[in-house]
Write an enzyme that holds these catalytic residues in place. Sequence first.
Site, mmCIF file in Angstrom:
data_model
loop_
_atom_site.group_PDB
_atom_site.id
_atom_site.type_symbol
_atom_site.label_atom_id
_atom_site.label_comp_id
_atom_site.label_asym_id
_atom_site.label_seq_id
_atom_site.Cartn_x
_atom_site.Cartn_y
_atom_site.Cartn_z
ATOM 1 N N HIS A 161 -4.249 1.917 8.157
ATOM 2 C CA HIS A 161 -3.269 2.623 7.681
ATOM 3 C C HIS A 161 -2.241 3.772 6.594
ATOM 4 C CE1 HIS A 161 1.463 1.827 7.930
ATOM 5 N NE2 HIS A 161 1.557 2.577 6.537
ATOM 6 N N GLU A 162 -2.664 3.525 5.108
ATOM 7 C CA GLU A 162 -2.724 4.171 4.622
ATOM 8 C C GLU A 162 -3.552 5.637 4.937
ATOM 9 O OE1 GLU A 162 -0.509 3.507 2.709
ATOM 10 O OE2 GLU A 162 -0.271 1.837 3.040
ATOM 11 N N HIS B 189 -1.853 8.282 6.614
ATOM 12 C CA HIS B 189 -1.139 8.746 6.420
ATOM 13 C C HIS B 189 -1.749 10.432 5.766
ATOM 14 C CE1 HIS B 189 2.537 6.704 6.390
ATOM 15 N NE2 HIS B 189 2.440 5.659 5.794
ATOM 16 N N CYS C 157 5.890 0.657 7.683
ATOM 17 C CA CYS C 157 5.280 1.404 7.194
ATOM 18 C C CYS C 157 7.139 1.641 5.770
ATOM 19 C CB CYS C 157 4.912 2.715 7.292
ATOM 20 S SG CYS C 157 4.495 4.021 6.532
ATOM 21 N N LEU C 158 7.085 1.705 4.563
ATOM 22 C CA LEU C 158 7.947 2.352 3.383
ATOM 23 C C LEU C 158 8.440 3.556 4.433
ATOM 24 C CD1 LEU C 158 6.485 1.091 -0.061
ATOM 25 C CD2 LEU C 158 8.265 -0.314 1.752
ATOM 26 N N GLN D 120 3.299 9.262 1.280
ATOM 27 C CA GLN D 120 4.697 9.413 0.816
ATOM 28 C C GLN D 120 5.589 9.378 0.118
ATOM 29 O OE1 GLN D 120 2.402 5.458 1.892
ATOM 30 N NE2 GLN D 120 4.431 5.382 3.000
ATOM 31 N N GLY E 157 0.488 -0.710 -0.261
ATOM 32 C CA GLY E 157 0.042 0.137 0.163
ATOM 33 C C GLY E 157 1.049 0.804 0.293
HETATM 34 ZN ZN ZN Z 1 2.794 4.088 5.497
#
Ligand code: ZN
Length: 165
Positions: free
Chosen positions: A131-132, A135, A89-90, A49, A44
């Site tokens: 999660h997204e 963000h 998380c990236l 991000q 995702g």
């Molecule tokens: Zn993330």
Amino acid sequence: MRELCIEPNPVLRKPARPVSAFAAELRRLAHELIETMYAHDGIGLAAPQVGLDLQLVVANPSQQRGRELVVANPVIETCQGRAAVTEGCLSVPNLWERVSRARRIHLSGQDLSGRPLRMDAEGLLAIVLQHEIDHLQGRLLIDRLPWWRRWRVGLKARNSPHACA
Ligand code: ZN
């Protein structure tokens, strides 16, 4: 593909603007988000991000090409149950933490043409979407942890380099 923003980049802490223009440019950005997600082995990714101030998320827990879900202006309408999954998380490298979220969600939003979209999600897809969507509100998984785990994580985060901006 776009460069990833890494905590503590301030762009990750800013609530994103709603998508208002559903044109070719938005499809291009969604494509870039998808390619960046795959390039980093993610399931995702949210527009902030990659430094984009837009309420746009992509998700694909299956990691199979062609099965990407893209949602603009997503809103979680209802939540049911609880599920705790170890998440990464990236934008917060080298951190894996168990996070408690809703097991099932009902989501509304828009597709890339601006058409209203409604869906039920459960399991890993529900977790990824929550999660997204966090963000888009400037919230990271570390904010979902109890204070003592956040404190421990904070010590690590201070050493993270800025990837962009
Ligand atoms: Zn993330």
